[in-house]
Design a protein around this motif. Structure first.
Motif, PDB file in Angstrom:
ATOM      1  N   GLU A  90       0.837  -1.203   0.000  1.00 47.57           N
ATOM      2  CA  GLU A  90       0.000   0.000   0.000  1.00 47.57           C
ATOM      3  C   GLU A  90       0.870   1.250   0.000  1.00 47.57           C
ATOM      4  N   VAL A  91       1.454   1.503  -1.137  1.00 49.79           N
ATOM      5  CA  VAL A  91       2.303   2.688  -1.340  1.00 49.79           C
ATOM      6  C   VAL A  91       1.876   3.328  -2.645  1.00 49.79           C
ATOM      7  N   THR A  92       1.718   4.657  -2.624  1.00 52.43           N
ATOM      8  CA  THR A  92       1.461   5.405  -3.853  1.00 52.43           C
ATOM      9  C   THR A  92       2.481   6.538  -3.964  1.00 52.43           C
ATOM     10  N   VAL A  93       3.027   6.693  -5.153  1.00 52.15           N
ATOM     11  CA  VAL A  93       3.938   7.816  -5.401  1.00 52.15           C
ATOM     12  C   VAL A  93       3.082   9.011  -5.794  1.00 52.15           C
ATOM     13  N   ALA A  94       2.961   9.950  -4.876  1.00 49.88           N
ATOM     14  CA  ALA A  94       2.065  11.076  -5.088  1.00 49.88           C
ATOM     15  C   ALA A  94       2.680  12.129  -5.992  1.00 49.88           C
ATOM     16  N   ARG A  95       4.006  12.223  -5.943  1.00 52.81           N
ATOM     17  CA  ARG A  95       4.676  13.298  -6.681  1.00 52.81           C
ATOM     18  C   ARG A  95       6.153  12.951  -6.736  1.00 52.81           C
ATOM     19  N   VAL A  96       6.848  13.335  -7.777  1.00 58.05           N
ATOM     20  CA  VAL A  96       8.284  13.092  -7.849  1.00 58.05           C
ATOM     21  C   VAL A  96       8.989  14.420  -8.109  1.00 58.05           C
ATOM     22  N   GLU A  97      10.250  14.448  -7.730  1.00 56.08           N
ATOM     23  CA  GLU A  97      11.038  15.640  -8.031  1.00 56.08           C
ATOM     24  C   GLU A  97      12.480  15.222  -8.257  1.00 56.08           C
ATOM     25  N   SER A  98      13.189  15.992  -9.064  1.00 50.52           N
ATOM     26  CA  SER A  98      14.629  15.797  -9.216  1.00 50.52           C
ATOM     27  C   SER A  98      15.327  17.036  -8.674  1.00 50.52           C
ATOM     28  N   MET A  99      16.504  16.817  -8.106  1.00 48.43           N
ATOM     29  CA  MET A  99      17.220  17.897  -7.428  1.00 48.43           C
ATOM     30  C   MET A  99      18.629  18.024  -7.986  1.00 48.43           C
ATOM     31  N   ARG A 100      19.197  19.177  -7.864  1.00 55.17           N
ATOM     32  CA  ARG A 100      20.603  19.361  -8.178  1.00 55.17           C
ATOM     33  C   ARG A 100      21.413  18.342  -7.363  1.00 55.17           C
ATOM     34  N   PRO A 101      22.479  17.785  -7.953  1.00 57.44           N
ATOM     35  CA  PRO A 101      23.239  16.765  -7.205  1.00 57.44           C
ATOM     36  C   PRO A 101      23.949  17.329  -5.978  1.00 57.44           C
TER      37      PRO A 101
ATOM     38  N   LYS B 253      17.774   9.903   8.225  1.00 58.19           N
ATOM     39  CA  LYS B 253      18.010   9.603   9.638  1.00 58.19           C
ATOM     40  C   LYS B 253      18.832   8.316   9.715  1.00 58.19           C
ATOM     41  N   GLY B 254      19.947   8.386  10.414  1.00 58.62           N
ATOM     42  CA  GLY B 254      20.749   7.173  10.568  1.00 58.62           C
ATOM     43  C   GLY B 254      21.872   7.021   9.567  1.00 58.62           C
ATOM     44  N   GLY B 255      21.968   7.964   8.615  1.00 59.14           N
ATOM     45  CA  GLY B 255      23.110   7.902   7.705  1.00 59.14           C
ATOM     46  C   GLY B 255      22.717   7.638   6.260  1.00 59.14           C
ATOM     47  N   GLY B 256      23.540   8.176   5.374  1.00 68.97           N
ATOM     48  CA  GLY B 256      23.250   8.057   3.947  1.00 68.97           C
ATOM     49  C   GLY B 256      22.319   9.165   3.488  1.00 68.97           C
ATOM     50  N   ASN B 257      22.131   9.235   2.188  1.00 68.10           N
ATOM     51  CA  ASN B 257      21.317  10.302   1.616  1.00 68.10           C
ATOM     52  C   ASN B 257      20.508   9.786   0.447  1.00 68.10           C
ATOM     53  N   LEU B 258      19.391  10.431   0.237  1.00 72.03           N
ATOM     54  CA  LEU B 258      18.815  10.409  -1.095  1.00 72.03           C
ATOM     55  C   LEU B 258      19.463  11.555  -1.864  1.00 72.03           C
ATOM     56  N   VAL B 259      19.758  11.322  -3.112  1.00 76.45           N
ATOM     57  CA  VAL B 259      20.336  12.383  -3.935  1.00 76.45           C
ATOM     58  C   VAL B 259      19.629  12.440  -5.274  1.00 76.45           C
ATOM     59  N   SER B 260      19.521  13.643  -5.795  1.00 77.02           N
ATOM     60  CA  SER B 260      19.130  13.880  -7.201  1.00 77.02           C
ATOM     61  C   SER B 260      17.663  13.594  -7.523  1.00 77.02           C
TER      62      SER B 260
ATOM     63  N   PRO C 274      16.861  21.147 -16.117  1.00 75.61           N
ATOM     64  CA  PRO C 274      17.831  20.090 -15.812  1.00 75.61           C
ATOM     65  C   PRO C 274      17.453  19.337 -14.534  1.00 75.61           C
ATOM     66  N   TYR C 275      16.964  20.085 -13.534  1.00 72.26           N
ATOM     67  CA  TYR C 275      16.484  19.490 -12.286  1.00 72.26           C
ATOM     68  C   TYR C 275      15.119  20.101 -12.009  1.00 72.26           C
ATOM     69  N   ASN C 276      14.209  19.293 -11.476  1.00 75.38           N
ATOM     70  CA  ASN C 276      12.819  19.724 -11.368  1.00 75.38           C
ATOM     71  C   ASN C 276      12.277  19.478  -9.967  1.00 75.38           C
ATOM     72  N   PRO C 277      12.661  20.345  -9.023  1.00 74.36           N
ATOM     73  CA  PRO C 277      12.208  20.158  -7.638  1.00 74.36           C
ATOM     74  C   PRO C 277      10.740  20.531  -7.474  1.00 74.36           C
ATOM     75  N   ALA C 278      10.170  20.077  -6.374  1.00 74.66           N
ATOM     76  CA  ALA C 278       8.816  20.482  -5.993  1.00 74.66           C
ATOM     77  C   ALA C 278       8.895  21.797  -5.231  1.00 74.66           C
ATOM     78  N   PRO C 279       7.928  22.669  -5.431  1.00 79.37           N
ATOM     79  CA  PRO C 279       7.950  23.949  -4.712  1.00 79.37           C
ATOM     80  C   PRO C 279       7.751  23.733  -3.209  1.00 79.37           C
TER      81      PRO C 279
END
Ligand SMILES: [Zn+2]
Ligand SMILES: [Zn+2]
Ligand SMILES: [Zn+2]
Lengths: 633, 633, 633
Positions: free
Chosen positions: A510-521, A528-535, C325-330
């Motif tokens: 029961e998971v829905t992806v409501a919205r996605v975004e990409s970020m500058r690297p 929390k606890g270490g590591g990152n989501l990136v990009s 190039p990158y598309n963040p959420a507002p």
């Protein structure tokens, strides 16, 4: 079956007088295999119809009589100049509309019918003549499909073939227009033959259009290869192979391999680190003379899967190469280590490319096992060591891996069509997951996307499968393995359209992806606890439990029963944490391998390798720089 | 012969009424030379056959009567539009296959026969008319051959001419196929006229092919220039020159100069520092307003050699230019300093480009000696100072240099064909050796690759001569000088093939290059004692003694008798150490010049220059920023 | 007139069954406007002459009956495929000579006569049919002229039209040759129809040529738009608009707007920050989820001027977009903030693009007000908040601004033709001045270059107007405002030639630019008192007083009476200091707004916005991250 060594040889490059001495020296060095012929078309047919096979007869005989097994290549990667004069439109066309001219290799468009017939003809001639030769122990079709960006061609031949391919796939143009959403921007076509190729458009083309073109282009490679295989089989019972090239993802290697008996690949650890691993400068410096610790292993696992267990390294880097931006010499010992890494992953054969360095033409700075002056080059010396080690070593074998990782070319086509954030690629995503698994000391099986039976695996990772059929969803959900999904799982339907209900729409999750975004690297999102989501990140909703959280409190991953969904692009540490947690639960032993030390189980032996430039300690003892350690389990 | 000043003037740009005042003002400023005519074709022949030479007659007379000596340029760098309409295929074609259109300058392919005849015709008309003019004291052919990347053209005319050139060189197509190793990748040709140009190939072309095309392209420039010279000589006894452009290495300036009487070059220190010196950002900031301290000196020495001792600066930067990425104004004093640097190296004349800044067209932001509003610009003011200083200065002279440095265009073609490591170039290699010599306070003679008599020199440096004929090897080995060789010395035969025995195969030097490698530039290889090899390294074997060692214990340079072989790309400090050691042994005095201070001996005067932005101390006393100091020896 | 909200809708993308529900939901959300039709040509005319308007009739009726006002777009940005088959040469041609193919949008050359007639025809059909529809409350011509670099086309159609345009402008070819200085480099033409387009030249083309081509290309857009407007006006009294795109400067938006009733623009704050604001990486990180604090405001002021006071945001970013190039959420709240920023600047309407996210085709990852699964997306929720806030808010209004800033497209063409230093652009220059003004808390009016009446303004800034007519000089000099000029003011005549007397040659200002230079951006020139000139500097002479000095003692700015001339490219602090000093003298109140806080006066309300990611203090109280604060004045 014994583990074996081999090399690649070009009798047409050398005076016939030295063939015999060369053959003897190969045999003395413990080589079993010698691949020949794959670039020799202009010597087999110097002018149209003027066939000159005698020299090849003699070369095969010399090699065979020395006790070597010959792999005979079809020469279609290098059509002679007279053929290009005869079929000027057989050249591929680049994305800017420029013909890709004669003067190197791979100068043909897979879709050109005239060239397809020329290919049939030369393959038929070779198969007829050598199909029952006692010395021909295997075949190779063409050479490195896709190398030099040669899968996608924007020629008229490709346009015509694409139209036919689309007609077969969609049946009616209305169906295509609907499936692609061509109503958007009035891109509707009236007929299949009016569909342009998706290059030189004013802004990006429809992703459905681009993805279809990538799939078509992949299928053209598969079909081209199959024509050769079908002809050879008519005359020969010897196994047929193709030598795939590292990180070429523009066509489906599994589908090509379906028509082959053995999958082989060309492994250039240092060249790849410079031009395609995608590593940071620091990592490139650290491993400049050793190669990335995981890149070869990944491909070994990939081609073991593609070859249904039967696979080789057809070309093994023997020293500096010529084609990377920078071409360092390997650290002493690496040419032995690379061979053992391959055997650890189940390779039947490792063939060093090439026997003697050619003093002329494009690869004159590519090392061989011999120097141009015939002196032993380091590769020959290290190969002799491997020969001795193989003497008492077990046969070809692999161990069952507790972890499976799905790699799907079609997903790569989709990501290439729409990375969404600059620089993101499916290959990189999967490879980073693989690196994390391997740095936990885990042996991994790579599985193709068509797999439905996951029994035997405790963990199945399937990151980034942007399209996922209902039966794959079902098979994963119902498997006994811990399944790792996301990001972008099932984010598109088969035609590259967002499905409703929104993704992943996975049974039992029961998971829905409501919205996605990409970020500058340079904007990592710490967990929390270490590591990152990136990009890249997804907003997850639903009743499943939270598995990982971002420091800002947002959900990074969710879990329900055996299904874990990761809502973003994990960095190395994040992947490692995900897999470690699942391994701990599943009771799978892991190590924390840092630096360049890695291991792989083969039968009841764990083979440790050290890609580091200094010695290191392992659970099995100390290991030298560039060293190999055999641990009996 | 007195040292002189001059300028470049475009009477066709200005109302005839002001010509006389301009001429008077030039003479008053102490100028001797005025170059005219080199872009005036559309005014000499506004439509085909419609000849309009009267205005030029009058301009020459006005200038000549004011006491100025006229250098008359042939206008072939700017064919008029009607000619391009007549010969649409006279345009050069770029590497992507696009015609390089009319609308600026140099829009012609050297191989186009129609254009060659047009060139003959206009040169003949000028030579006939002005061959015995008392005011024409010198000629200039065309303008800046090769500027804007105009040597290599991928046109049909070039393809045809290349085929003929190859036929002359190789005699038979079999010989060519053999020499190039075309058997590799089935690249064999059936006839000379079927040979393609080496662009748009799928991957890199055969380096033998590329190198031949570069040599051919160079020869086309030589032949084009010779046609002009031959015609002019029939009518005029005045010396003939061409104005070469800084760091253009696509054709052999020595061979072009063989047909000339005087070599001249166009010196733009600030523009060059921004767009072609190849310096770091820090160095670019440090010298933004002064130019690199060695780049002009290098070219001065180069053209003194090309001109057999007779050379000029035909265009001297007079202020900000228009064409670099950034166009700063020179530090006050630099326009004087640059002139003295040229005289120190033996220049007969220094001509500021241009007289008055043109308010229109492409170079409207290129400074002149006058502002567009006729006010004195800084260049005029500094030129007057030079005029005054020249009054009592000695005649043109140079001093014999203790050190010679070989610069060979053919070697540059070979490196450009195959740099092996990204970014490596022969010019940069030689220039860095030159910088090291000059920072030791040494005067240097540049010698062409055809030199065989090295008598008089204590040190001969010949880095990077990738091909070396047997007689050059012999001449160097038998010379009395300390000879510095490597890297890549004699690494290829005349057709760009690795020779056996392996390089350098030098008589009297037991050194063999067993293997080479290129490295990322961020991986310097430190030498014991200071300095680094960077980017490129060779593994040296043999009985010669070790001259330099890497910190990891490997050999970096070897020496036997008078021959020193450097097995890698030296950084500045490494070059400096090599030369310092050899100078110390040879008893040559050196200085340790840091910052922007340099010196050059001219006759019995040592001329010190300070390219720094602050005053500095020299062995001859304190020197201002942008200062010149004359030390009597 | 009330402030209103709206959206963009594509009935052709959805089943007709849901139109009514969609319309009702729009109305419920408080939307007034719905724009439709602008990409629907292939549905209106699926094959040539086969007109299908019924569905549009029904869509308009459904929307109209729900109480929505329809903006009807002409579909000319997306010509159907059959049209390209009919007119293959209607495609624009890129600078390399490649046709820009069908497969996305804007695939037409403005100069192609066949396409112009097709455009006339479809517009006529729409205008006839819907000109008196009660539901059509406004029109939109085409879509985002110039988006995807579509103004400059190097087609044959453009070449022909350019010749005619030049003939009209210059009358005789002699006049053109003279005006452009074509004598330079023999670039003289014999006739207008022989003039090439300024692409693919060997080196840069004549700047007069390039500038003329840019002006011509701009005029082609104006003429194309006017044809549509003229046709619509014959049938409809509803106002006509066009939706301009952010930072498109290749055509004159003022001139296009002269033919319109309302100027609108498409505002994508996050996409723009990633791909066109020109900010540093640090600034991009800081505002990744909020957008630049000034970029939208600048365009709001620009289009208020273009629309003569009447302007809209036709497309407002509703969430992540697909094309940067990158598309963040507002950040939550920004979609409300952006709307209020627009109203603060006098917007009549803010329309979110688009209603429902399309699951297919190029913009499938572009958010909408609804998710593809019909759930409310954040934009809809924030729009509802705006709807509620608008309920009791005042009507559309603006406040008189004390400061005017001139923005002139022709100056941008000239800078693009000749930036002189790499990377310099007119837009950036003016925008940085604007940012400085806005960070002082000032409300600004943007004025077009044709403005002559400056009454009411206390400060008029006119940076970078490279050409300035005599009457503009006079109007500025005689105005009552403090006028800020430079750099490059009046540096060229109308044909891109340096005028004599030298610039700025401004009545009442004894300043002459003696020389200019451009510098590497890493060489800032510090000003006494703070701030720097960067990248570009002028040497100023004359009797005017010194206003700013560099630390090295050179003059940076001069002033005489009401005229201040800035001799270089100011960084942010330098601009701020210049404007602060003039404000202080003029008695204009300023703030020192740091971080992301900004304000704008609208009537008697000062609207504060916080683009920062954390709360901040303002003179009017504390403001949340992404907050809006209303201060009654
Ligand atoms: Zn020049
Ligand atoms: Zn092209
Ligand atoms: Zn838009």
């Amino acid at each position: 079956m014994k583990r074996t060594l081999g090399t690649c040889y070009y009798p047409e490059h050398w005076p016939e007088e030295i063939w015999e001495a060369d053959a003897r020296r190969m045999a003395d060095a413990g080589l079993t295999w010698v691949r020949i012929g794959e670039f020799a078309w202009s010597r087999l047919e110097p002018t149209q119809g003027n066939l000159q096979f005698d020299w090849l007869d003699r070369a095969i005989e010399v090699l065979g009589k020395a006790g070597l097994k010959v792999v005979l290549g079809t020469p279609t990667a290098t059509p002679p100049h007279w053929m290009v004069e005869k079929h000027p439109d057989m050249l591929a066309v680049d994305v800017n509309g420029h013909p890709r001219k004669f003067g190197s290799r791979r100068h043909y468009c897979f879709s050109h019918e005239g060239f397809q017939l020329e290919s049939d003809r030369i393959v038929q001639l070779l198969a007829e003549r050598y199909g029952d030769s006692p010395y021909i122990a295997a075949w190779q079709t063409d050479n490195e499909y896709g190398c030099h960006d040669t899968v996608l061609s924007y020629s008229n031949a490709a346009k015509k073939a694409f139209g036919l391919w689309l007609a077969r796939r969609y049946g009616s143009i209305e169906a295509l227009n609907r499936a692609w959403g061509n109503v958007f921007w009035s891109m509707e076509y009236a007929s299949f033959d009016s569909i342009d190729l998706p290059n030189l458009t004013v802004t990006e083309p429809n992703p459905s259009h681009s993805l279809a073109f990538r799939r078509f282009s992949s299928d053209q490679v598969v079909a081209f290869n199959k024509r050769q295989v079908d002809i050879i089989r008519r005359y020969s019972g010897a196994p047929i192979s193709h030598n795939f090239m590292g990180r070429i993802t523009e066509f489906d290697h599994f589908k090509v391999s379906d028509d082959l008996d053995i999958a082989t690949w060309d492994s250039y650890p240092l060249g790849f680190l410079e031009d395609r691993v995608g590593a940071t400068s620091e990592h490139q410096r650290l491993y400049a003379r050793q190669g990335d610790p995981d890149f070869q292993a990944f491909h070994h696992d990939l081609y073991r899967a593609a070859g249904n267990g039967r696979w080789w390294v057809m070309e093994q880097q023997p020293g500096p190469v010529n084609w990377a931006p920078y071409n360092p010499a390997p650290l002493s010992g690496m040419m032995r280590l690379w061979a053992w890494e391959a055997y650890a992953h189940g390779a039947e054969a490792v063939c060093y490319f090439r026997w003697r360095q050619a003093p002329f033409a494009q690869e004159q700075m590519h090392a061989g096992m011999l120097r141009p002056d015939n002196a032993d080059a380091p590769a020959l010396i290290e190969a002799r060591q491997v020969r001795d080690e193989l003497h008492d070593a077990p046969d070809v074998e692999t161990s069952p891996a507790p972890v499976a990782l799905i790699f799907d070319y079609d997903a790569d086509f989709a990501w290439a069509t729409q990375p969404h954030g600059a620089g993101l690629s499916y290959f990189q995503l999967v490879f980073e997951a693989y690196k994390a698994l391997r740095s936990l000391g885990l042996s991994v099986d790579i599985l193709r996307g068509e797999t439905r039976d996951f029994s035997g695996y405790q963990i199945v990772a399937a990151p980034g499968l942007i399209y996922m059929s209902q039966d794959l969803k079902k098979a994963l959900a119902e498997s006994n393995a811990e399944v790792v999904l996301g990001p972008r799982t099932a984010a598109r339907n088969a035609d590259m359209v967002i499905p409703v209900p929104l993704p992943p729409d996975m049974p039992g999750l029961e998971v829905t992806v409501a919205r996605v975004e990409s970020m500058r690297p340079d904007m990592p999102m710490p967990l929390k606890g270490g590591g990152n989501l990136v990009s890249y990140r997804e907003e997850l909703e639903g009743a499943a439990g939270t598995f990982l959280e971002l420091e800002d409190g947002q959900i990074a991953a969710m879990r329900q029963d055996n299904l874990t969904y990761v809502g973003g692009w994990c960095d190395g540490l994040a992947w490692k944490r995900v897999f470690k947690m699942l391994c701990d639960e599943a009771g799978i032993e892991t190590f924390d391998l840092s630096g360049g030390v890695r291991c792989r189980d083969a039968g009841n032996i764990r083979i440790w390798t050290n890609y580091g430039a200094s010695p290191s300690d392992t659970p099995a003892g100390r290991i030298d720089a560039a060293g190999v350690l055999f641990e009996r389990l």
